[in-house]
Design a protein around this motif. Sequence first.
Motif, PDB file in Angstrom:
ATOM      1  N   VAL A  98     -64.780  51.882 -63.103  1.00  0.00           N
ATOM      2  CA  VAL A  98     -66.113  52.428 -62.866  1.00  0.00           C
ATOM      3  C   VAL A  98     -66.196  53.796 -63.539  1.00  0.00           C
ATOM      4  CG1 VAL A  98     -67.860  53.041 -61.158  1.00  0.00           C
ATOM      5  CG2 VAL A  98     -66.241  51.191 -60.667  1.00  0.00           C
ATOM      6  N   ARG A 137     -64.305  43.851 -64.463  1.00  0.00           N
ATOM      7  CA  ARG A 137     -65.570  44.441 -64.879  1.00  0.00           C
ATOM      8  C   ARG A 137     -65.398  45.912 -65.254  1.00  0.00           C
ATOM      9  NH1 ARG A 137     -70.493  41.979 -61.237  1.00  0.00           N
ATOM     10  NH2 ARG A 137     -69.970  39.798 -61.659  1.00  0.00           N
ATOM     11  N   VAL A 159     -67.865  49.053 -65.337  1.00  0.00           N
ATOM     12  CA  VAL A 159     -69.182  49.523 -64.904  1.00  0.00           C
ATOM     13  C   VAL A 159     -69.372  50.937 -65.433  1.00  0.00           C
ATOM     14  CG1 VAL A 159     -70.666  50.079 -62.943  1.00  0.00           C
ATOM     15  CG2 VAL A 159     -69.113  48.101 -62.829  1.00  0.00           C
ATOM     16  N   SER A 190     -73.959  50.891 -58.537  1.00  0.00           N
ATOM     17  CA  SER A 190     -72.597  50.787 -59.080  1.00  0.00           C
ATOM     18  C   SER A 190     -71.783  49.757 -58.314  1.00  0.00           C
ATOM     19  CB  SER A 190     -71.899  52.140 -59.026  1.00  0.00           C
ATOM     20  OG  SER A 190     -72.527  53.084 -59.845  1.00  0.00           O
ATOM     21  N   ALA A 193     -72.953  46.265 -59.206  1.00  0.00           N
ATOM     22  CA  ALA A 193     -72.464  45.939 -60.553  1.00  0.00           C
ATOM     23  C   ALA A 193     -70.981  45.590 -60.533  1.00  0.00           C
ATOM     24  CB  ALA A 193     -72.715  47.117 -61.491  1.00  0.00           C
ATOM     25  N   ALA A 194     -70.225  46.253 -59.667  1.00  0.00           N
ATOM     26  CA  ALA A 194     -68.775  46.056 -59.622  1.00  0.00           C
ATOM     27  C   ALA A 194     -68.357  44.813 -58.849  1.00  0.00           C
ATOM     28  CB  ALA A 194     -68.102  47.283 -59.005  1.00  0.00           C
TER      29      ALA A 194
END
Length: 326
Positions: free
Chosen positions: A92, A138, A140, A243, A246-247
């Motif tokens: 992130v 992922r 982010v 966030s 998205a994660a």
Amino acid sequence: MNWSVAHIPDQAGRIALVTGASGGVGRETARVLAARGAHVVLACRNAERGRAVASWIGGSTEVLELDLASLDSVRRAAGRVRDRHGRLDLLVNNAAVMLPPHRHTHDGFEVHLGVNHLGHFALTGLLLDLMTGVAGSRVVTVSSLAHRVGLGSFSTDRARSASGAAAAPVTAYGRSKLANLLFARQLQHRLAAAGAATVSIAAHPGLSPTGLWHGDFPAALRPVVTAGLRWLAQPADAAALPSLRAATDPQVPGGAYLGPARRFESRGAPVPASSSRVSRDRAAQVRLWDLSEELTGVRYAFPAAPATAGPPAQVCPVTGRTGRTP
């Protein structure tokens, strides 16, 4: 769906690295991931503050000293992660500066672009091979509503000059946030072209009165900023939701961009967000990517996605399908 932390699936067994985790949105992001069972690496410029946050969070955490204003620090931090972990599930890219008193990074870059974009570009490139074979992994990258005021092209001269930031600091900040969005989207194109398991997603927190807003705003803007935050802002735990979705939300595809739903995308539950036309310009994404590799010396080890002719393509945040923008 009014998405909330209650929708986050179990994160046990996952390793997450959150930059800027010692305060604000980054701290809340790290807290929730740890509470859901992830092992969270708190990447912080101030390690002492990071340790205090780790103690407050509890769960499985570790502190990583990381100064995104120094490429040497970025390389040392990436090396430590590689030494300690054989893989990474979540990265992130949250940390940012806004209108700081200093104008250059340790490497001579304009500070907004250097910290907010180039530091994260280098960090991601140095860690990406720990992710590309990990199912569900992922990256982010946190952008901002301010990406819309990121005027002017990206160039070596502008990246190393602080004169523009001194004369128009809000524009310089916005340009760095535009860079975050261009990077996130081009990263997704390249990951998809390489057939990697990793996806790239962007998010923005709306407005939140975190420590980021303690910068040196021009005097004429201070009353506007104060009034705007009072009406539009949301607390850091709510600002972290884009966030976090998205994660962790498996229904969010690579290439998506999430932000708050209400009051001009300043607050509310995380939903697909709008963005400027230039942020969707594939050729602009490629130009920034090439410049970033040149400036940082970090080159990603997968094939480039070619720029497309005509209007830029956009990935639908809901379906993941590619279409043309109006």
